[in-house]
Design a protein around this motif. Structure first.
Motif, short mmCIF file in Angstrom:
data_model
loop_
_atom_site.label_atom_id
_atom_site.label_comp_id
_atom_site.label_asym_id
_atom_site.label_seq_id
_atom_site.Cartn_x
_atom_site.Cartn_y
_atom_site.Cartn_z
N CYS A 28 21.45 0.95 20.00
CA CYS A 28 21.37 2.17 20.24
C CYS A 28 22.05 3.07 19.52
CB CYS A 28 22.11 2.07 21.63
SG CYS A 28 21.38 1.27 23.05
N TYR A 29 21.52 4.24 19.28
CA TYR A 29 22.51 5.53 18.83
C TYR A 29 23.29 5.90 19.94
CZ TYR A 29 17.78 5.86 16.51
OH TYR A 29 16.58 5.91 15.92
N GLY A 30 24.38 6.21 19.45
CA GLY A 30 25.55 6.45 20.47
C GLY A 30 26.55 7.60 20.03
N ALA A 31 26.96 8.24 21.02
CA ALA A 31 27.86 9.22 20.62
C ALA A 31 28.89 9.38 21.55
CB ALA A 31 27.54 10.50 20.13
N ASN A 32 30.28 9.78 21.52
CA ASN A 32 31.35 9.96 22.34
C ASN A 32 31.40 11.35 22.89
OD1 ASN A 32 31.68 7.01 22.28
ND2 ASN A 32 33.46 7.27 21.12
N LEU A 33 31.74 11.78 24.25
CA LEU A 33 31.93 12.91 24.49
C LEU A 33 32.89 12.99 25.67
CD1 LEU A 33 29.14 14.47 26.73
CD2 LEU A 33 28.93 12.20 25.70
N HIS A 34 33.38 14.13 26.00
CA HIS A 34 34.45 14.41 27.00
C HIS A 34 33.37 15.01 28.05
CE1 HIS A 34 38.20 15.00 28.81
NE2 HIS A 34 37.99 16.11 29.02
N SER A 35 33.83 14.75 29.46
CA SER A 35 32.92 15.27 30.48
C SER A 35 33.65 16.60 31.00
CB SER A 35 32.81 14.27 31.57
OG SER A 35 32.42 14.92 32.72
N TYR A 36 32.89 17.52 31.20
CA TYR A 36 33.42 18.80 31.55
C TYR A 36 33.93 18.94 33.13
CZ TYR A 36 34.03 23.77 32.57
OH TYR A 36 34.94 24.97 32.77
N THR A 37 32.85 18.18 33.83
CA THR A 37 33.04 18.04 35.41
C THR A 37 34.11 16.88 35.81
OG1 THR A 37 30.97 17.25 35.32
CG2 THR A 37 31.29 19.50 36.02
N ARG A 38 33.99 15.86 34.98
CA ARG A 38 34.66 14.63 35.46
C ARG A 38 36.16 14.51 34.77
NH1 ARG A 38 31.24 11.31 38.55
NH2 ARG A 38 29.37 12.56 38.50
N GLY A 39 36.19 15.34 33.47
CA GLY A 39 37.37 15.05 32.65
C GLY A 39 37.57 13.79 32.11
N ILE A 40 36.58 13.11 31.83
CA ILE A 40 36.81 11.77 31.23
C ILE A 40 36.03 11.63 29.94
CG2 ILE A 40 37.40 10.26 33.26
CD1 ILE A 40 34.24 9.57 33.15
N ASP A 41 36.32 10.71 29.02
CA ASP A 41 35.56 10.35 27.97
C ASP A 41 34.53 9.46 28.35
OD1 ASP A 41 37.07 12.13 26.21
OD2 ASP A 41 38.48 10.75 25.60
N TYR A 42 33.55 9.54 27.52
CA TYR A 42 32.30 8.44 27.72
C TYR A 42 31.56 8.65 26.74
CZ TYR A 42 29.20 12.01 29.41
OH TYR A 42 28.32 13.34 29.63
N SER A 43 30.50 7.58 26.75
CA SER A 43 29.55 7.44 25.49
C SER A 43 28.30 7.74 25.93
CB SER A 43 29.48 6.10 24.95
OG SER A 43 28.87 5.09 25.54
N ALA A 44 27.59 8.57 25.19
CA ALA A 44 25.91 8.66 25.58
C ALA A 44 25.23 7.98 24.50
CB ALA A 44 25.76 9.95 25.39
N ARG A 45 24.26 6.96 25.21
CA ARG A 45 23.23 6.13 24.19
C ARG A 45 22.05 6.24 24.58
NH1 ARG A 45 23.12 1.67 27.20
NH2 ARG A 45 24.57 1.63 28.99
N VAL A 46 21.42 5.94 23.40
CA VAL A 46 19.58 6.07 23.56
C VAL A 46 19.24 4.93 22.68
CG1 VAL A 46 17.69 7.32 22.72
CG2 VAL A 46 19.67 8.67 23.82
N SER A 47 18.28 4.18 23.16
CA SER A 47 17.67 2.98 22.54
C SER A 47 16.94 3.51 21.34
CB SER A 47 16.71 2.16 23.48
OG SER A 47 16.11 1.54 22.66
N ARG A 48 17.05 2.85 20.19
CA ARG A 48 16.39 3.09 18.90
C ARG A 48 14.74 2.98 19.07
NH1 ARG A 48 19.86 2.92 14.48
NH2 ARG A 48 21.89 2.54 15.14
N ASN A 49 14.47 2.36 20.09
CA ASN A 49 13.13 2.34 20.53
C ASN A 49 12.42 3.43 20.84
OD1 ASN A 49 13.00 -0.40 20.02
ND2 ASN A 49 13.33 -0.90 22.08
N TYR A 50 13.33 4.41 21.41
CA TYR A 50 12.60 5.57 21.84
C TYR A 50 12.73 6.96 21.33
CZ TYR A 50 12.28 2.17 25.71
OH TYR A 50 12.05 0.91 26.12
N LEU A 51 13.46 6.98 20.27
CA LEU A 51 13.82 7.96 19.29
C LEU A 51 13.82 7.81 17.96
CD1 LEU A 51 14.31 10.89 20.48
CD2 LEU A 51 16.95 10.38 20.08
N THR A 52 12.73 8.37 16.96
CA THR A 52 12.50 7.80 15.53
C THR A 52 12.31 9.15 14.85
OG1 THR A 52 10.08 7.76 15.70
CG2 THR A 52 11.09 5.85 16.62
#
Ligand code: 5GP
Length: 192
Positions: free
Chosen positions: A92-116
């Motif tokens: 997967c491609y991935g990036a970490n971010l801070h949630s505005y509404t929940r106030g926590i850090d999380y990762s967003a990930r997208v499979s390499r199959n679906y973005l080229t």
């Protein structure tokens, strides 16, 4: 977009912590006919930009992306999945971010199959505040080698730093409503 501003004025509830609640048409109950109008407006603004894929992040972005896709030739919608910030995976491609509404850090990930690198991507989301979600999605597009056509936002809180942050990266951002200021019972829009 006047219709959207009217809808926000009528139904939006300003909560503490600079959060606008628009659960009646966007974030809980979804007015599908109205979102379709918004989707058509994104297509008008990004006409000719060669978009063949829409990228968003779960959950609220999905409705916006699904409403817009028919106006982009019924292109696929890819939504980044949210997970634990520590959990990244090689496929997967991935990036970490801070949630505005929940106030926590999380990762967003997208499979390499679906973005080229063959893709031209439009990123869509419901809100723009500090730019964390867009920044992570832009990072994911860059990792994939795809071309980024720009970002479309339903409601930008223009008094917060996200818009300047993302436009400062040289990325086109089109927001359908831009809030200049808000307080309980009062919402002021930036001039179009
Ligand atoms: P940012 O990442 O730009 O700081 O915040 C954007 C994200 O946080 C959006 O994906 C949206 O889900 C959420 N968000 C930010 N501000 C608001 C708000 O005022 N109301 C709602 N409902 N969501 C918001």
């Amino acid at each position: 977009m006047k219709e959207l501003e009217e809808r926000i004025r009528k139904e939006g509830i300003v909560l503490g912590g600079d959060v606008l609640k628009v659960d009646s048409f966007l974030n809980h109950q979804v007015d599908t006919a109205f979102l379709s109008v918004l989707g058509k407006e994104f297509a008008r603004r990004f006409a000719g930009s060669g978009v063949n894929k829409i990228l968003t992040v779960e959950a609220s972005g999905i409705a916006v992306a699904m409403a817009a896709a028919p106006y982009f030739g019924s292109c696929p919608v890819v939504f980044a999945k949210k997970g634990n910030a520590a959990n990244q995976s090689a496929d997967c491609y991935g990036a970490n971010l801070h949630s505005y509404t929940r106030g926590i850090d999380y990762s967003a990930r997208v499979s390499r199959n679906y973005l080229t690198k063959e893709d031209t991507v439009l990123i869509l989301d419901d809100f723009l505040a500090n730019g964390e979600a867009l920044n992570a999605l832009i990072d994911i597009v860059r990792q994939s080698g795809a071309r980024l056509a720009g970002c479309g936002i339903v409601i930008e809180k223009a008094y917060q730093p996200g818009g300047a942050r993302i436009r400062g990266l040289g990325v086109r951002v089109e927001s359908l409503a831009r809030i200049a200021a808000m307080a309980p019972g009062q919402i002021t829009f930036a001039a179009e």
